[in-house]
Design an enzyme around this catalytic site. Structure first.
Site, PDB file in Angstrom:
ATOM      1  CG  HIS A 123       7.523 -41.625   7.800  1.00 33.68           C
ATOM      2  ND1 HIS A 123       8.807 -41.177   7.597  1.00 33.68           N
ATOM      3  CD2 HIS A 123       7.196 -41.257   9.069  1.00 33.68           C
ATOM      4  CE1 HIS A 123       9.239 -40.562   8.697  1.00 33.68           C
ATOM      5  NE2 HIS A 123       8.280 -40.595   9.606  1.00 33.68           N
ATOM      6  CG  ASP A 158       7.926 -35.174  11.486  1.00 35.01           C
ATOM      7  OD1 ASP A 158       6.751 -35.205  11.865  1.00 35.01           O
ATOM      8  OD2 ASP A 158       8.776 -36.062  11.779  1.00 35.01           O
ATOM      9  CG  HIS A 160      10.651 -39.126  12.543  1.00 34.37           C
ATOM     10  ND1 HIS A 160       9.579 -38.700  13.308  1.00 34.37           N
ATOM     11  CD2 HIS A 160      11.351 -39.998  13.309  1.00 34.37           C
ATOM     12  CE1 HIS A 160       9.633 -39.292  14.490  1.00 34.37           C
ATOM     13  NE2 HIS A 160      10.701 -40.087  14.521  1.00 34.37           N
ATOM     14  CG  ASP A 245       7.883 -35.567  15.216  1.00 36.39           C
ATOM     15  OD1 ASP A 245       8.183 -34.540  14.565  1.00 36.39           O
ATOM     16  OD2 ASP A 245       7.636 -36.668  14.672  1.00 36.39           O
TER      17      ASP A 245
HETATM   18 ZN   LIG Z   1       7.886 -37.474  12.867  1.00 32.21          ZN
END
Ligand SMILES: [Zn+2]
Lengths: 348, 136
Positions: A123, A158, A160, A245
């Protein structure tokens, strides 16, 4: 042969009650130890990324500010992301781990890399921390490879979207970024029509998936949407933003993957590497410690062709239509951008 | 200058954010503008309790009543992302705000540093005029 980063002291990067915690690395390493690799495991010395290595992907002013923020005692960088006094040093080691592992893989011209470092990175933007991430570890590694003339594929599974990695390489034709992620979810980016900048059209591939999506759906997404573009790109290196995740037990989101799904994904992604010593797997998210441990073991066993009693792969979840829609949306966006490019209109 | 028709205001439920929302509502009442109250849901946002969304709506309704702004002029927009990224996007579709208003919270745990302050980060990146409402 598995080449891992040497462990550095990361206990100082912790905030009480925060899910991004030192136990995560302990769990990931336990997952590797469960495979009993013996002489097949090699740890390289920990390496703190230098300023020059970080400055390939981060603004100098951001690096200065982050260091100063930590040395002033740290605190919350945003609603999700914290830094402590020690975080600056720890983040430099997190970003340096990939560089050290890649150097060893190049020397051996063999093996697979696994980089279990924290804080995670995907991120982090050029000039800003976010989503638990301070420095973009995988981007630092990819930039070191492209500087040596390599063509780098980054696969990000991931849960996200890796907005930071996407933004850093948005207009860079020698990096292809492929992400599967839950949508809607933080950070809100990663739509299928985000396909890369004018100098790198099609080099960004986003496949958003609905909550509950299972392994069969994510494999289909990679096979149908990403694989043809990857074949055309002909990567010389493959890096993985391996966030666990997306496991069904993870508290952070709602995808439904299992250890067996990560094994299957890892085998597919390993197949994109042109030969041995060209694959490095970076730990990103993963906040359920038991799921993290078994998922790491499944992933590593799969790429080393070793034996591990995986959880069975999952299937039957929603998302097949969304994958088809993403493919269509992507192709339309590509056509529009290519038409604009042919007319010399770079504002599109 | 372009007429201000849509004002976006960041809202995380804090007292400073409430001050910003009041300021935006008062301005909107004076110039007949619409207000979009923007709430960012971060990575940890999913651990917020289930009542959080209801409380948010209730606070916004209460504030618009207090300011005498017709509720038809107010819309709540909840988006995934960190506050900074979500608020930068208010300039684009679907909000297309002409003005962005935020509270000054986080104005510097470490004075002189941009990091850790949403309002200062926004000042650096915003593409629409930005008002930072000081907390009293
Ligand atoms: Zn993540």
């Amino acid at each position: 042969m598995l080449v891992m980063n040497g462990r550095y002291e990361d206990a100082g990067h912790e905030e009480s009650g925060h899910p991004e915690r030192p136990d995560r690395i302990t769990a990931a390493i336990a997952g590797v130890e469960d495979l009993h690799l013996g002489d097949d495991l090699r740890a390289v010395a920990p390496h703190a990324a230098t300023r020059a290595e970080l400055a390939r992907v981060h603004e100098g002013t951001y690096l200065d500010e982050l260091g100063a923020f930590c040395y002033a005692g740290g605190g919350d960088l945003d609603e999700d992301t914290y830094a402590t006094y020690d975080s600056w040093t720890i983040a430099q080691y997190a970003a340096g781990g990939g560089l050290a592992v890649i150097e060893e893989l190049r020397r051996l011209n063999d093996g697979v890399g696994f980089i279990a470092t924290r804080p995670p990175g995907h991120h982090a933007l050029r000039d800003r921390a976010m989503g638990f991430c301070l420095l973009n570890n995988i981007a630092v590694a990819a930039a070191s490879l492209t500087e040596q003339g390599e063509r780098v594929l980054i696969v990000d599974w991931d849960v996200h979207h890796g907005n930071g990695t996407q933004a850093i390489f948005w207009d860079k034709p020698d990096v292809m970024y492929v992400s599967t992620h839950q949508s809607p979810l933080f950070p809100g980016s990663g739509a299928a029509y985000e396909i890369g900048g004018m100098a790198a059209l099609g080099r960004t591939i986003n496949i958003p998936l609905p909550p509950g999506a299972t392994g069969d759906v994510i494999r289909r997404a990679i096979d149908e949407v990403a694989t043809p573009a990857i074949a055309e790109f002909e990567p010389t290196w493959v890096l993985v933003s391996a966030g666990f995740d997306s496991h069904r037990d993870d508290p952070m989101a709602d995808l439904a993957l299992t250890g067996g799904d990560f094994a299957a994904l890892a085998r597919t992604v390993a197949g994109f590497a042109p030969g041995p010593g060209r694959l490095a797997i970076f730990l990103e998210g993963g906040y359920d410690l038991a799921a993290l441990r078994t998922s790491v073991a499944s992933t590593i066993a799969a790429v080393l062709a070793g034996a591990y009693d995986d959880e069975p792969p999952s299937s039957g979840g929603p998302g097949t239509e969304m994958v088809h829609y993403a493919q269509a949306e992507r192709l339309v966006a590509l056509r529009i951008a290519q038409e604009a490019a042919s007319k010399g209109d770079y504002s599109a | 200058m372009k007429t201000l028709t849509t004002i976006a205001v960041g809202f995380d439920g804090s007292a400073d954010a409430k001050a910003a929302v009041r300021w935006a509502f008062n301005l909107a009442a004076q110039i007949d503008a619409h207000v979009v109250v923007v709430h960012a849901v971060g990575m940890l946002g999913r651990f917020e309790d289930r009542d959080a969304a209801k409380q948010l709506e209730e606070s916004v309704r209460q504030l618009s009543d207090d300011c005498g702004l017709d509720s038809s002029r107010v819309r709540l927009h909840v988006a995934n992302g960190d506050a900074c990224s979500v608020l930068i996007r208010v300039a684009d579709d679907p909000i297309s705000a002409d003005l962005l208003v935020v509270g000054s919270r986080g104005q510097g745990k470490h004075p002189g540093l941009l990091l850790g302050s949403t309002s200062l980060e926004l000042a650096e990146h915003t593409t629409v005029p930005l008002v930072i409402v000081p907390s009293l």
